[in-house]
Design a protein around this motif. Structure first.
Motif, PDB file in Angstrom:
ATOM      1  N   GLY A  85       0.402  -0.984  -0.191  1.00 38.58           N
ATOM      2  CA  GLY A  85      -0.327  -0.078   0.580  1.00 38.58           C
ATOM      3  C   GLY A  85       0.848   1.318  -0.198  1.00 38.58           C
ATOM      4  N   LYS A  86       0.145   2.574  -0.186  1.00 37.02           N
ATOM      5  CA  LYS A  86       1.283   3.597  -0.088  1.00 37.02           C
ATOM      6  C   LYS A  86       1.103   4.109   0.714  1.00 37.02           C
ATOM      7  N   GLN A  87       0.183   3.803   2.485  1.00 30.64           N
ATOM      8  CA  GLN A  87       0.139   4.292   3.282  1.00 30.64           C
ATOM      9  C   GLN A  87       0.461   3.715   4.233  1.00 30.64           C
ATOM     10  N   GLN A  88       1.284   3.230   5.250  1.00 29.65           N
ATOM     11  CA  GLN A  88       1.471   2.423   6.052  1.00 29.65           C
ATOM     12  C   GLN A  88       1.389   3.106   7.507  1.00 29.65           C
ATOM     13  N   ARG A  89       0.777   2.619   8.273  1.00 28.48           N
ATOM     14  CA  ARG A  89       0.858   3.188   9.387  1.00 28.48           C
ATOM     15  C   ARG A  89       1.496   2.090  11.088  1.00 28.48           C
ATOM     16  N   VAL A  90       2.282   2.693  12.102  1.00 25.59           N
ATOM     17  CA  VAL A  90       3.808   1.922  12.490  1.00 25.59           C
ATOM     18  C   VAL A  90       2.591   1.954  14.437  1.00 25.59           C
ATOM     19  N   ALA A  91       1.896   1.847  15.009  1.00 24.50           N
ATOM     20  CA  ALA A  91       1.257   2.222  16.277  1.00 24.50           C
ATOM     21  C   ALA A  91       0.609   1.166  16.981  1.00 24.50           C
ATOM     22  N   PRO A  92       2.024   0.436  17.355  1.00 20.32           N
ATOM     23  CA  PRO A  92       1.460  -1.018  18.365  1.00 20.32           C
ATOM     24  C   PRO A  92       0.396  -0.606  18.981  1.00 20.32           C
ATOM     25  N   GLY A  93      -0.117  -1.941  19.304  1.00 21.38           N
ATOM     26  CA  GLY A  93      -1.178  -2.282  19.908  1.00 21.38           C
ATOM     27  C   GLY A  93      -2.845  -1.367  19.207  1.00 21.38           C
ATOM     28  N   SER A  94      -2.491  -0.908  18.115  1.00 22.51           N
ATOM     29  CA  SER A  94      -3.335  -0.535  17.252  1.00 22.51           C
ATOM     30  C   SER A  94      -4.107  -1.156  15.879  1.00 22.51           C
ATOM     31  N   TRP A  95      -5.575  -1.498  16.384  1.00 19.86           N
ATOM     32  CA  TRP A  95      -6.006  -2.233  15.012  1.00 19.86           C
ATOM     33  C   TRP A  95      -5.353  -1.966  14.272  1.00 19.86           C
ATOM     34  N   GLY A  96      -4.900  -2.564  12.803  1.00 21.51           N
ATOM     35  CA  GLY A  96      -4.403  -3.066  11.395  1.00 21.51           C
ATOM     36  C   GLY A  96      -3.507  -1.899  11.297  1.00 21.51           C
ATOM     37  N   ALA A  97      -2.303  -1.882  12.194  1.00 24.93           N
ATOM     38  CA  ALA A  97      -1.323  -1.046  11.752  1.00 24.93           C
ATOM     39  C   ALA A  97      -0.061  -1.642  12.682  1.00 24.93           C
ATOM     40  N   HIS A  98       0.882  -1.263  11.734  1.00 20.69           N
ATOM     41  CA  HIS A  98       2.237  -2.563  12.572  1.00 20.69           C
ATOM     42  C   HIS A  98       2.786  -1.928  13.801  1.00 20.69           C
ATOM     43  N   ARG A  99       3.748  -3.497  14.972  1.00 20.22           N
ATOM     44  CA  ARG A  99       3.953  -2.760  15.721  1.00 20.22           C
ATOM     45  C   ARG A  99       5.184  -2.708  15.550  1.00 20.22           C
ATOM     46  N   THR A 100       6.260  -2.906  14.428  1.00 18.98           N
ATOM     47  CA  THR A 100       7.463  -2.308  14.250  1.00 18.98           C
ATOM     48  C   THR A 100       7.458  -1.387  13.106  1.00 18.98           C
ATOM     49  N   ILE A 101       9.135  -0.965  13.014  1.00 14.77           N
ATOM     50  CA  ILE A 101       8.693  -0.183  11.435  1.00 14.77           C
ATOM     51  C   ILE A 101       9.164  -1.184  10.797  1.00 14.77           C
ATOM     52  N   GLY A 102       9.947  -1.458  11.141  1.00 15.83           N
ATOM     53  CA  GLY A 102      10.530  -3.090  10.138  1.00 15.83           C
ATOM     54  C   GLY A 102       9.146  -3.305   9.299  1.00 15.83           C
ATOM     55  N   ALA A 103       8.592  -4.166   9.929  1.00 22.11           N
ATOM     56  CA  ALA A 103       7.078  -4.778   9.126  1.00 22.11           C
ATOM     57  C   ALA A 103       6.703  -3.539   8.317  1.00 22.11           C
ATOM     58  N   ALA A 104       6.431  -2.725   8.832  1.00 22.25           N
ATOM     59  CA  ALA A 104       5.746  -1.747   7.568  1.00 22.25           C
ATOM     60  C   ALA A 104       6.941  -0.903   6.738  1.00 22.25           C
ATOM     61  N   VAL A 105       7.754  -0.989   6.805  1.00 24.03           N
ATOM     62  CA  VAL A 105       8.616  -1.105   5.335  1.00 24.03           C
ATOM     63  C   VAL A 105       8.953  -2.062   4.367  1.00 24.03           C
ATOM     64  N   ARG A 106       8.889  -3.422   4.893  1.00 24.93           N
ATOM     65  CA  ARG A 106       7.953  -4.790   4.167  1.00 24.93           C
ATOM     66  C   ARG A 106       7.542  -4.183   3.225  1.00 24.93           C
ATOM     67  N   SER A 107       6.012  -3.872   3.799  1.00 25.15           N
ATOM     68  CA  SER A 107       4.938  -4.158   3.907  1.00 25.15           C
ATOM     69  C   SER A 107       4.462  -2.374   2.403  1.00 25.15           C
ATOM     70  N   ALA A 108       5.248  -2.103   2.500  1.00 24.10           N
ATOM     71  CA  ALA A 108       5.149  -1.177   1.690  1.00 24.10           C
ATOM     72  C   ALA A 108       5.490  -0.713   0.402  1.00 24.10           C
ATOM     73  N   GLY A 109       4.986  -0.307  -0.044  1.00 26.30           N
ATOM     74  CA  GLY A 109       5.837  -0.310  -1.722  1.00 26.30           C
ATOM     75  C   GLY A 109       6.403   1.113  -2.208  1.00 26.30           C
ATOM     76  N   PRO A 110       6.688   1.059  -3.671  1.00 22.84           N
ATOM     77  CA  PRO A 110       7.238   2.062  -4.011  1.00 22.84           C
ATOM     78  C   PRO A 110       6.320   2.942  -3.508  1.00 22.84           C
ATOM     79  N   GLY A 111       7.694   4.476  -3.242  1.00 25.37           N
ATOM     80  CA  GLY A 111       6.987   5.579  -2.662  1.00 25.37           C
ATOM     81  C   GLY A 111       5.707   5.633  -1.669  1.00 25.37           C
ATOM     82  N   ALA A 112       5.734   4.970  -1.419  1.00 26.94           N
ATOM     83  CA  ALA A 112       4.889   4.598   0.170  1.00 26.94           C
ATOM     84  C   ALA A 112       5.230   5.506   1.163  1.00 26.94           C
TER      85      ALA A 112
END
Length: 928
Positions: free
Chosen positions: A4-31
């Motif tokens: 996705g173009k938008q990723q969010r890191v917020a441990p404990g929040s529904w639908g968000a990543h717990r770590t920055i590394g996880a969000a980066v791995r899920s992010a596509g180019p330009g995210a």
């Protein structure tokens, strides 16, 4: 969310990543990855185009490395904004940028460094590095780093460490409180610092060694624990280039000429400082060692605990408009085989020497000032060689210029004043002084050497002691030297000296005019001794000498005194205005040949035969004596002298006319100057005929914009009047408000008077004269300066010409500010702006004088370029044309370096390629 173009890191929040590394791995180019404030124990790796952004709100996003760096980039152009990174250990980098084009904005790096390596080209904006255990920013490989508005604080190593072929471009960046060097450059690294500040470093503010280079612009280095800037190794020495020492220049060629290639070409210097300030350093302001080379332009170096500038080893240091002042040591120290050049620079207020050069050092100064020193102003020792042109030395308790040991002093058009010991002293070294002025010293010039110094056209005046002292056994040549108002004897020629004096004048000596010690064997010809308080020529016991075509007038004691066992020959000499022409000891051997005496009742000189004083007398008619017969020899000599003077004046007038004609444009000004010259010639003819001159003011107003040749014409005008005999010297003294107006009550009149007296016998040129009457300011000391000038112009109406210059409208206001001005400045010369064609001609003249040519299409392009140029306040007329030529040569050199020169066989090269300027060399629009 994958890709996705938008990723969010917020441990404990529904639908968000717990770590920055996880969000980066899920992010596509330009995210864009937004991160909620908090502490993240992980090591983030970026190898693609993603953006990490701290989520808005309270708190900080802290990334603490689990191991290794907290942030690593391997490629792409990732962007990071508003994050804080901390290393896993003090010796690990907190941020490691290996490749790609990463950008960090408003980030903080705590307890670790930023390391840029391999091929990375990062941009750091508004970032802060604190508490690094080693270097705060380390650059290596072929990386290219840009820093804008960054800060480096409280580091235990260097602020910036750059090695290999790394490049740094930093703007408005602060380096503060580092335990080593502010910036270290090694290998072939290069740093460009613009409007940066380096302070409180335990070591040097900037250290460059090996083959490193640097460009500092508008930057400040201060409170350093060592030098402000230190260069060693080959730092600043461009590959394949070598700055030539002056001793290697062809005969007659001076550094700074068109042929002295590298020494005047700033591209020869890989370390350059422009408009920088260096102060309060624990060591030297700038230290150049090894084979390093640096150019300092418009820099201010002050309050250094060591010397302001040091050049040693085989280094080269070039200075333009540098101010080195208030140092606790000498302003400039040059040792080893170092080579320094300085133009328009000031060295002042030192606790030691102004300039100190020893060993095999070389220095070339042009238009520099050395003043207010605790020791000698300019000291040359060892085998040092100094070339000074147009320099001023003043206010020292010791020597103005001094050459000792094997040193060589070459000075032209220089001035020393207010030196408490000796103005110019040569103690064992050698010297050649041309057109120099020495005043206000205890002793004007002292020569004590086995060499044969040369003084040509020099003026020594107002000394408290002897004007010129020639030491024992010293030889040399004094040609057309003037000694005026010495507090003791004019010249003293020491025991066994062999000096030659050719021409010149010794005037108003408080003692004897010329004193010849025992064993001295001078040859003096064509010299005038006037108004000596004692003897005109005093030859003490066992003194000798040949004196030809000399004139001794108005001495209070006998014109010539010859001591016991002295031996002197007077040939074609003239004596007048003294009660007695000769007083000699019985054992003196005085020979007189074809001498003439006027106004002496019982002359002795003409009655002496050529065989010596003891032979039979023969009577020779003497003008003014009882016989009433005029000596034909004396009259013939006077007539010949007048004929020579007239011929010399005509030759000088013709030279001045040719120089005036060569000026570009200014046709109406040229006509006005020639008209005034003809009028002044008629004034001179009337005066010589005993007729009163017509009512005429020689003072002028020059109205015109900057760069229109006003100063040049003023200089020529003074030359015309001097050649006509209406001014004694015709020299030009250029001044402005800063030189005339004081800072407190009672300060202005003495300042104005001092400047005016320097111009007596010549032209006082006041640029921007309207600044003496600033608009809207009633209580200003400028009005006092004007009143003082008006009075001085009246008191010295025949001794000086005053020219006031400035913008046309402002000059009208200036003349209306004082009732006495308008009556004294009745003629205005208007200097029109140069046309486009005039500017092209100026560029052509510049090109010819520097061995360039302009192709026909280049001249056409230049005409169009100047015709389209806006003529606003920043337009500089001739200065603009000269700047255009300079930029053309730089662009020509760059064009060859990037293209033709790479494949050009220099040994067989057509010189046209190296000298022809093409249309593409013109400056870009808006560059001037």
């Amino acid at each position: 969310m994958k890709g996705g173009k938008q990723q969010r890191v917020a441990p404990g929040s529904w639908g968000a990543h717990r770590t920055i590394g996880a969000a980066v791995r899920s992010a596509g180019p330009g995210a864009v990855v937004t991160i909620r404030p908090g502490t993240y124990h992980e090591s983030v790796v970026l190898d693609k185009d993603v953006t990490l952004v701290a989520e808005k709100g309270t708190g900080t996003v802290r990334v603490i490395a689990a191991r290794g760096p907290a942030l690593t980039t391997h490629g792409g152009a990732p962007q990071v904004r508003g994050l804080t990174f901390e290393a896993s250990s003090p010796r690990e980098p907190a941020v490691l940028l290996r490749a790609g084009e990463p950008g960090l904005r408003d980030c903080e790096i705590n307890g670790g460094r930023i390391e840029v390596s391999e091929t990375a080209t990062p941009t750091l904006t508004g970032c802060t590095v604190r508490g690094a255990a080693l270097a705060a920013v380390r650059l290596a490989g072929t990386s290219r780093t840009t820093m804008e508005g960054c800060g480096i604080h409280d580091c235990e190593g260097d602020g910036v460490f750059a090695d290999d072929e790394a490049r740094l471009e930093a703007t408005e960046t602060l380096i503060d409180q580092v335990a080593a060097r502010g910036v270290y450059l090694g290998g072939a690294a290069h740093a460009t610092l613009t409007r940066c500040e380096i302070k409180h470093s335990a070591g040097a503010g900037l250290l460059a060694e090996s083959r490193a280079g640097a460009l500092l612009r508008e930057s400040r280095l201060h409170e350093t624990g060592a030098q402000g800037v230190r260069l060693t190794g080959s730092a600043g020495r461009r590959a394949g280039k070598r700055v030539r020492a002056k001793s290697e220049l062809p005969s007659g060629e001076v550094a700074g000429s068109a042929h002295a290639d590298e020494i005047s070409n700033e591209n020869a210097f890989g370390v350059r400082l422009r408009t920088c300030e260096i102060f309060r350093t624990a060591g030297a302001g700038v230290l150049a060692d090894g084979e390093s080379a640096a150019l300092l332009d418009d820099c201010h170096i002050h309050h250094t605990s060591g010397a302001a500038l040091i050049a040693t080893g085989s280094s080269s240091l070039s200075m333009q408009q540098v101010r080195a002042v208030d140092s606790e040591d000498s302003a400039l120290v040059v040792t080893g085989r170092a080579d320094t050049t300085a133009e328009g620079s000031t060295f002042a207020r030192t606790a030691a020497n102004g300039v100190y050069a020893v060993e095999e050092a070389e220095l070339t100064f042009t238009g520099c000032t050395v003043k207010d020193t605790a020791y000698t102003a300019v000291h040359l020792g060892g085998g040092a060689r100094g070339r000074l042109t147009g320099c001023t030395v003043s206010s020292t308790p010791e020597y103005g210029l001094r050459a000792t040991d094997r040193a060589e002093l070459l000075a032209a058009d220089c001035e020393t004043k207010d030196t408490e010991l000796v103005g110019v002293s040569v103690d064992g070294g050698d010297a050649a002084l041309r057109d120099c002025r020495i005043s206000g010293a205890r002793l004007g010039v002292r020569l004590r050497t086995t060499h044969r110094p040369l003084l040509v056209g020099c003026e020594i005046r107002d000394t408290t002691g002897v004007g010129v002292e020639i030491g024992p056994g010293t030889g040399g040549l004094l040609e057309n030297v003037t000694v005026s108002r010495s507090g003791s004897s004019g010249m003293v020629l020491g025991t066994d000296s062999t000096i030659v004096v050719d021409g010149g004048v010794v005037r108003e000596a408080s003692g004897s005019g010329i004193v010849v010690r025992a064993g001295a064997r001078p040859r003096i010809r064509g010299t005038a001794v006037q108004k000596a308080a004692k003897n005109g020529l005093f030859v003490e016991e066992r003194g000798e000498g040949l004196y030809e075509d000399c004139e001794i007038t108005d001495s209070r004691f006998p014109a010539v005194y010859a001591g016991a066992k002295s031996c002197l020959t007077l040939r074609r000499c003239a004596v007048s205005g003294s009660e007695q022409d000769l007083l000699r000891d019985e054992e003196a051997d005085v020979r007189a040949e074809d001498c003439v005496v006027e106004g002496v009742a019982e002359p002795l000189l003409p009655t002496l035969d050529g065989a010596g004083g003891g032979g039979p007398a023969r009577r020779v008619a003497v003008a003014g004596a009882s016989s009433g017969v005029t000596s034909r020899t004396g009259a013939g000599a006077a007539a010949q002298k007048k004929e020579d003077d007239d011929r010399s004046a005509e030759e000088r007038l013709e030279e001045l006319r040719e120089e005036l004609d060569r000026l570009v444009g200014l046709e109406s000004v040229k006509r006005d100057v020639m008209t005034m010259t003809k009028l002044m010639r008629m004034v001179k003819v009337r005066q010589d005929a005993g007729l009163s001159p017509p009512p005429l003011s020689r003072h002028l107003v020059f109205a015109g914009n900057p760069g229109t040749g006003k100063t040049t014409v003023a200089r020529l005008y003074g030359g015309f009047l001097a050649a006509l005999g209406l001014l004694e010297r015709g020299h030009l003294v250029e001044t402005d408000r800063g030189d005339l107006v004081g800072e407190y009550v009672g300060h202005t009149a003495p300042k104005t008077t001092a400047v005016f007296r320097r111009a007596l016998g010549g032209v006082l040129f006041i640029d921007e004269a309207y600044s003496l009457t600033p608009e809207g300011i009633g209580n200003d000391f400028g009005s006092e300066a004007i009143s003082t000038l008006v009075k001085l112009m009246e008191d010295h109406r025949d001794e000086v010409v005053v020219i006031v210059a400035g913008y046309p409208g402002d000059m009208n206001r200036f003349l209306e500010s004082n009732a006495g001005l308008a009556s004294r400045f009745t003629r205005t010369l208007t200097f029109d702006d140069y046309s486009a064609q005039d500017l092209v001609r100026i560029v052509q003249h510049q090109a010819e004088s520097h061995q360039y040519t302009c192709a026909p299409q280049t001249l056409e392009a230049l005409h169009a370029y100047f015709a389209a140029m806006p003529r606003g306040d920043g337009f500089g007329n001739g200065r603009t044309a000269r700047q255009a030529f300079q930029l053309m040569t730089e662009r020509h050199a760059q064009r060859l370096a990037e293209g033709d020169l790479a494949t050009l066989d220099l040994a067989a090269a057509d010189s046209d390629v190296l000298t022809t300027l093409l249309p593409q060399d013109l400056p870009p629009e808006g560059a001037l």
